[in-house]
Design a protein around this motif. Structure first.
Motif, short mmCIF file in Angstrom:
data_model
loop_
_atom_site.label_atom_id
_atom_site.label_comp_id
_atom_site.label_asym_id
_atom_site.label_seq_id
_atom_site.Cartn_x
_atom_site.Cartn_y
_atom_site.Cartn_z
N GLY A 1 0.80 -1.22 0.00
CA GLY A 1 0.00 0.00 0.00
C GLY A 1 0.82 1.26 0.00
O GLY A 1 0.61 2.14 -0.83
N GLY A 2 1.77 1.39 0.91
CA GLY A 2 2.59 2.58 1.00
C GLY A 2 3.93 2.40 0.28
O GLY A 2 4.25 1.32 -0.21
N ILE A 3 4.67 3.49 0.24
CA ILE A 3 6.00 3.49 -0.37
C ILE A 3 7.06 3.86 0.66
O ILE A 3 8.08 3.19 0.79
N ILE A 4 6.81 4.93 1.40
CA ILE A 4 7.75 5.43 2.40
C ILE A 4 7.52 4.68 3.71
O ILE A 4 6.38 4.33 4.05
N ASP A 5 8.58 4.47 4.47
CA ASP A 5 8.47 3.66 5.69
C ASP A 5 7.44 4.23 6.67
O ASP A 5 6.81 3.47 7.42
N ASP A 6 7.24 5.56 6.68
CA ASP A 6 6.25 6.15 7.57
C ASP A 6 4.85 5.60 7.34
O ASP A 6 4.01 5.62 8.25
N ASP A 7 4.59 5.14 6.14
CA ASP A 7 3.26 4.70 5.75
C ASP A 7 3.10 3.18 5.80
O ASP A 7 2.11 2.65 5.30
N LEU A 8 4.07 2.49 6.36
CA LEU A 8 4.07 1.03 6.37
C LEU A 8 4.38 0.50 7.77
O LEU A 8 5.02 1.19 8.56
N ASP A 9 3.93 -0.71 8.04
CA ASP A 9 4.39 -1.45 9.21
C ASP A 9 5.71 -2.09 8.81
O ASP A 9 5.74 -3.05 8.03
N CYS A 10 6.80 -1.58 9.32
CA CYS A 10 8.13 -1.96 8.81
C CYS A 10 8.72 -3.19 9.49
O CYS A 10 9.83 -3.60 9.14
N GLY A 11 8.00 -3.78 10.44
CA GLY A 11 8.54 -4.97 11.10
C GLY A 11 8.91 -6.06 10.11
O GLY A 11 9.99 -6.67 10.21
N LEU A 12 8.03 -6.32 9.15
CA LEU A 12 8.29 -7.33 8.13
C LEU A 12 9.55 -7.00 7.34
O LEU A 12 10.42 -7.85 7.14
N TYR A 13 9.68 -5.74 6.91
CA TYR A 13 10.79 -5.37 6.03
C TYR A 13 12.12 -5.37 6.78
O TYR A 13 13.15 -5.73 6.21
N ILE A 14 12.11 -4.97 8.04
CA ILE A 14 13.34 -5.00 8.82
C ILE A 14 13.82 -6.45 8.97
O ILE A 14 15.00 -6.75 8.81
N GLU A 15 12.90 -7.35 9.28
CA GLU A 15 13.27 -8.76 9.42
C GLU A 15 13.78 -9.32 8.09
O GLU A 15 14.79 -10.04 8.05
N GLU A 16 13.10 -8.99 7.00
CA GLU A 16 13.50 -9.49 5.69
C GLU A 16 14.81 -8.88 5.22
O GLU A 16 15.48 -9.43 4.35
N MET A 17 15.19 -7.72 5.78
CA MET A 17 16.47 -7.12 5.42
C MET A 17 17.63 -8.02 5.79
O MET A 17 18.62 -8.13 5.05
N TYR A 18 17.54 -8.69 6.93
CA TYR A 18 18.60 -9.61 7.34
C TYR A 18 18.73 -10.75 6.32
O TYR A 18 19.83 -11.14 5.94
N ARG A 19 17.60 -11.29 5.91
CA ARG A 19 17.63 -12.40 4.95
C ARG A 19 18.15 -11.92 3.60
O ARG A 19 18.97 -12.59 2.95
N TYR A 20 17.69 -10.74 3.18
CA TYR A 20 18.14 -10.20 1.90
C TYR A 20 19.65 -9.98 1.91
O TYR A 20 20.36 -10.41 0.99
N TYR A 21 20.16 -9.32 2.94
CA TYR A 21 21.59 -9.03 2.99
C TYR A 21 22.41 -10.31 3.02
O TYR A 21 23.35 -10.49 2.24
N SER A 22 22.08 -11.22 3.91
CA SER A 22 22.90 -12.43 4.06
C SER A 22 22.82 -13.31 2.82
O SER A 22 23.82 -13.94 2.45
N ASN A 23 21.68 -13.37 2.18
CA ASN A 23 21.52 -14.21 0.99
C ASN A 23 22.19 -13.60 -0.23
O ASN A 23 22.85 -14.31 -1.00
N ILE A 24 22.04 -12.30 -0.42
CA ILE A 24 22.44 -11.66 -1.68
C ILE A 24 23.81 -10.98 -1.57
O ILE A 24 24.65 -11.09 -2.46
N VAL A 25 24.03 -10.24 -0.51
CA VAL A 25 25.18 -9.34 -0.42
C VAL A 25 26.27 -9.90 0.48
O VAL A 25 27.43 -9.46 0.41
N GLY A 26 25.95 -10.87 1.32
CA GLY A 26 26.76 -11.26 2.47
C GLY A 26 28.26 -11.38 2.26
O GLY A 26 29.04 -11.05 3.16
N LYS A 27 28.70 -11.83 1.10
CA LYS A 27 30.13 -12.04 0.87
C LYS A 27 30.91 -10.73 0.78
O LYS A 27 32.14 -10.71 0.95
N TYR A 28 30.23 -9.62 0.52
CA TYR A 28 30.91 -8.40 0.07
C TYR A 28 30.98 -7.32 1.14
O TYR A 28 30.87 -6.13 0.85
#
Length: 398
Positions: free
Chosen positions: A177-204
């Motif tokens: 629904g929203g775009i900016i973090d102010d307009d979203l429940d960011c709990g999901l995205y903060i948790e998924e940030m760990y998975r995204y970083y470790s899966n995609i970027v982690g080596k670098y």
């Protein structure tokens, strides 16, 4: 999707993907993913920042044409060439044949290779610190190679205090629904940030650190990543998360990864968990490697300080799903962990030796190994208690 304004001069033109099952063909997307693109309007020119995945280019073009006051787009800035962000380039050229594609030398070579766009008049090559004027708005280009491809860069608009960060600060999860973090429940995205970083970027990590240093000191009100929310109110929080992950700084907790064919090796994993709990450890994540998603195992192992790995002997080696996890840890060059291991066998104790040897190559702090034959016994339980006590003593975060 309706166009959403981020600032008076910066708008969101990205799309949501709620259909793709696995990102990069590997990582599950239970909450979908967004492909973010942006439009910056100056007094005399406007620029798109990044594109979207090919299958969503029609929706992307609809978003652009929805902006009725935009007759043409002068520039397309390509911060990252991975096809989930560049797939829409051919459609953009069809709609806006005079558009200038801005990128560094590696970006341009990749566009030519992926999309066979060979006319040099289509391109504007930029180097670190170069700027393009859109009239009363400026785009400044910051080279950030290997975050997480060699051509990656960021684009900064100082007048709007906005940085377009490519995949840096990204996260899985479609925007609800929203775009900016102010307009979203960011709990999901903060948790998924760990998975995204470790899966995609982690080596670098060292390259991410270099990028963070380059943007330190810039006045930033909005971080516009290519995946996930536009960060505004959460800038300090997500910045701290990325800094910790880039420096392999763990959080308090223990991850247990094990494989088991008939339940005997699983008994040792449960014994470790129970003993750790008795010793005061509360945050314990347990994964059966034969069932859990590799994505989740990598994320938890990357995030938490303690790591315990166990396996039965299988064809005189480590159980294949556990070996795949160990390979993922080597690829990501994990650091600053306290580790322990355990292995089971019917007759030849190869798994315990192999896991211990492989973990030793990563130069982690080793609390010891438990070797079991066939099934758990009081003697094995005593070994587990001994190794677990040493393991907890070695943890710095309790």
């Amino acid at each position: 999707m309706k166009i959403r304004k981020i600032t008076d001069r910066v708008s969101y033109t990205g799309v949501n993907d709620r259909a793709t099952v696995r990102f990069e063909g590997l990582w599950p997307l239970p909450y979908g993913v967004s492909y973010n693109a942006y439009l910056v309007k100056g007094s005399s020119a406007c620029a798109l920042i990044d594109s979207v995945e090919l299958g969503h280019s029609r929706e992307f073009m609809d978003n652009i044409h929805e902006m009725l006051d935009v007759e043409k787009i002068d520039y397309l800035v390509v911060n990252h060439m991975e096809p989930d962000h560049s797939g829409g380039i051919p459609r953009l050229l069809e709609a806006f044949p005079d558009i200038k594609i801005i990128g560094n030398a590696k970006t341009i070579q990749m566009i030519q290779g992926f999309y066979h766009i060979d006319n040099p008049d289509n391109f504007m090559e930029v180097k670190d610190g170069a700027e393009v004027q859109l009239g009363d708005r400026t785009l400044r280009f910051i080279m950030t190679p290997m975050v997480h491809w060699p051509e990656t860069m960021m684009t900064y608009c100082p007048e709007e205090r906005v940085i377009f960060s490519g995949d840096a600060f990204g996260t899985f999860g479609a925007l609800n629904g929203g775009i900016i973090d102010d307009d979203l429940d960011c709990g999901l995205y903060i948790e998924e940030m760990y998975r995204y970083y470790s899966n995609i970027v982690g080596k670098y990590g060292r390259f991410v650190n270099s990028a963070l240093q380059k943007i330190t000191g810039l006045e930033i009100d909005y971080i516009c990543s290519t995946h996930g929310p536009v960060w505004h109110s959460h800038i300090d929080e997500v910045g701290a998360i990325v800094h910790r992950l880039a420096n392999y700084q763990p959080e308090k907790g223990v991850t247990i990864i094990y494989g088991s064919m008939y339940g005997n090796t699983a008994d040792v994993a449960e014994c470790f968990a129970t003993t750790l709990n008795e010793l005061g450890i509360r945050n314990i994540r347990i994964h059966n490697a034969g069932k859990s998603e590799m994505s989740d195992m990598i994320s938890d192992a990357f995030r938490y300080e303690g790591l315990i790995v166990g396996s039965p002997t299988y064809s005189n080696d480590v159980f294949p799903p556990v070996q795949a996890f160990l390979n993922a840890m080597k690829t990501r060059e994990i650091k600053h962990k306290v580790v322990a291991s355990f292995g089971n066998c019917a007759w030849a104790p190869m798994a315990a030796k192999s896991i211990s040897t492989q973990l030793a190559t990563l130069e982690l702090t080793d609390a010891g190994t438990v070797a079991m034959k066939q099934s758990i016994t009081p003697e094995v339980e005593a070994q587990v208690r001994s190794v677990a006590k040493e393991f907890v003593n070695l943890l710095t975060l309790k």
